[in-house]
Design a protein around this motif. Structure first.
Motif, PDB file in Angstrom:
ATOM      1  N   UNK A  71      56.958  56.276  56.516  1.00 14.19           N
ATOM      2  CA  UNK A  71      57.683  55.063  56.953  1.00 14.19           C
ATOM      3  C   UNK A  71      57.871  54.130  55.754  1.00 14.19           C
ATOM      4  N   UNK A  72      56.806  53.995  54.942  1.00 12.35           N
ATOM      5  CA  UNK A  72      56.910  53.145  53.734  1.00 12.35           C
ATOM      6  C   UNK A  72      58.031  53.647  52.837  1.00 12.35           C
ATOM      7  N   UNK A  73      58.055  54.968  52.652  1.00  9.81           N
ATOM      8  CA  UNK A  73      59.020  55.581  51.725  1.00  9.81           C
ATOM      9  C   UNK A  73      60.457  55.364  52.189  1.00  9.81           C
ATOM     10  N   UNK A  74      60.705  55.546  53.497  1.00 11.64           N
ATOM     11  CA  UNK A  74      62.084  55.445  53.987  1.00 11.64           C
ATOM     12  C   UNK A  74      62.441  54.036  54.437  1.00 11.64           C
ATOM     13  N   UNK A  75      61.430  53.187  54.584  1.00 11.62           N
ATOM     14  CA  UNK A  75      61.683  51.778  54.879  1.00 11.62           C
ATOM     15  C   UNK A  75      62.059  51.495  56.314  1.00 11.62           C
ATOM     16  N   UNK A  76      62.059  52.530  57.155  1.00 10.79           N
ATOM     17  CA  UNK A  76      62.513  52.326  58.527  1.00 10.79           C
ATOM     18  C   UNK A  76      61.907  53.398  59.422  1.00 10.79           C
TER      19      UNK A  76
END
Ligand code: NAP
Length: 390
Positions: A71-76
């Motif tokens: 989630x952190x990596x894709x921001x969503x």
């Protein structure tokens, strides 16, 4: 010349209970809305993540670090409801996700959809967006059991400061900081400005708790004055004759009064900014006026990550029965589309939900409220929405 399709990776957590069913329905409707709005120039690449019971069964953990990392990596992410594990040491998985990702604003828009049974006479007057502080106040979870060594130690300190507290008390502490209060107020004012909304109201209990709730209000006004001086005007300034045209009006209400106001003068409020607990109560009370939690979407926003989720829980008694209402998660999906800059797809989806409900196509949670209508199941409701999207 044909343009290259843009793929956007969106992690999703199906969730527990009715989660997988409403997630399937929502993803199908979201994909249809994007296809319609962008003529295949954009598509979402859904990546499944596990959390909750599914994660416990698969990897022996309730909230795997890989899930948070993705989630952190894709921001969503789009998230289904999760069971709160009993006796695992995690107070609530949902709270744990919000805290791990510092999702400090819980955003809950509440509006009426024509045709939906409501307990009030003029439900269409409700159109509010609640910005609820998501990291402090009771969400800090600082409390000690009556008789514990910690409770006794704290009581000793409290007594030494002159307060008289009964010895058989449990103790809870609700911290509210300038930093967290101001960033919440900032996101609420920015939202009102971006959407052209008329006002932001700070809701607090500052008449009783002056240095937490009262400070929340004061920090909100201070932030409006220092960071948005040109774009905002306070209600008091407006009442004393200052020009408010084109500006966001900043005002405050004591929480108990606000609960009256949502029933008696809902049309006078637009964006509400609240501490954690007030916002929890208030958002459910607002949702009840427009037909209940089945239509209440939510977003948890941080500075670089956003997680979108239905406001309701896993509704375990309906799991696997194809009867759950997927609207709340679908509308959270529409919020996610806007967040991704896909505003027209968001409108296509919301319009289709509006049209479907207005035509009397509803799940059992609505039809049973004296409508005389026959309910449709989760899948059929989603199919009707997709048919309307065209
Ligand atoms: P809940 O799952 O929200 O369900 C309470 C009632 O709300 C249901 O029995 C049903 O009412 C109605 N309902 C909720 N969602 C519905 C839907 N999509 N369609 C139709 N009706 C729906 O609350 P709960 O029973 O208190 O909690 C169950 C579990 O969910 C717990 O483990 C809790 O911790 C968790 N939870 C998770 C989240 C989250 O993930 N964000 C939020 C809240 C709760 P009727 O019985 O009247 O039909």
């Amino acid at each position: 010349m044909s343009r290259m399709a843009k793929d956007i990776i969106v992690p999703f957590i199906p969730g527990d209970g009715v989660g997988p069913e409403i997630m399937d329905a929502s993803r199908n409707a979201i994909d249809a809305a994007i296809r319609k709005a962008s003529s295949d120039e954009v598509s979402l690449v859904w990546t499944e993540l596990v959390a909750g019971e599914a994660a416990q069964k698969k990897v022996g953990q309730w909230l795997p670090e890989e899930t948070l990392q993705s989630i952190r990596e894709h921001g969503v992410a789009l998230k289904g409801p999760l069971t709160t594990p009993v006796g695992s040491g995690i107070r609530s998985l949902n709270v744990a996700i919000r805290q791990a990702l510092d999702l400090y604003a819980n955003v809950r828009p509440v509006r009426y959809f024509s045709g939906v049974p409501s307990p009030v006479r003029e439900p269409h007057k409700m159109n509010m967006v609640i910005f609820r502080e998501n990291t402090e106040d009771v969400y800090k979870g600082i409390e000690w059991k009556r008789g514990s060594a910690e409770a006794e130690a704290i009581l000793k300190v409290i007594r030494s400061l002159g307060a008289n507290v009964r010895e058989d008390s449990g103790v809870g502490i609700k911290p509210m900081s300038e930093h967290a209060s101001k960033r919440l107020a900032r996101s609420a004012i920015r939202y009102a400005l971006r959407k052209g909304l008329p006002s932001v109201t700070f809701v607090h209990k500052g008449n009783i708790m002056k240095f937490t709730e009262g400070a929340f209000r004061d920090w909100g006004y201070e932030l409006a004055r220092t960071e948005f001086a040109e774009e905002t005007v306070t209600e008091a300034e407006m009442l004393s004759g200052q020009d408010s045209s084109g500006k966001v009006i900043v005002k405050d209400r004591i929480a108990d009064n606000m609960f009256q106001q949502i029933l008696t003068r809902p049309e006078e409020y637009s964006v509400l900014a609240t501490p954690n607990l007030n916002g929890d109560y208030l958002s459910d009370a607002c949702a009840a006026q427009v037909g209940g939690l089945g239509l209440a979407p939510g977003a948890n926003l941080g500075d670089s990550v956003a997680v979108f989720e239905a406001v309701h829980g896993t509704a375990p008694k309906y799991a696997g029965m194809d009867v759950a209402n997927p609207s709340s998660l679908m509308l959270s999906g529409a919020m996610m589309l806007e967040h991704l800059g896909l505003d027209s797809a968001a409108s296509v989806l919301v319009n289709a939900i509006e049209g479907t409900l207005a035509a009397g196509v509803m799940t059992q949670d609505f039809t049973r409220l004296g409508t005389g209508l026959k309910p449709v199941g989760t899948r059929q409701f989603a199919q009707e929405i997709i048919r309307r999207i065209g």
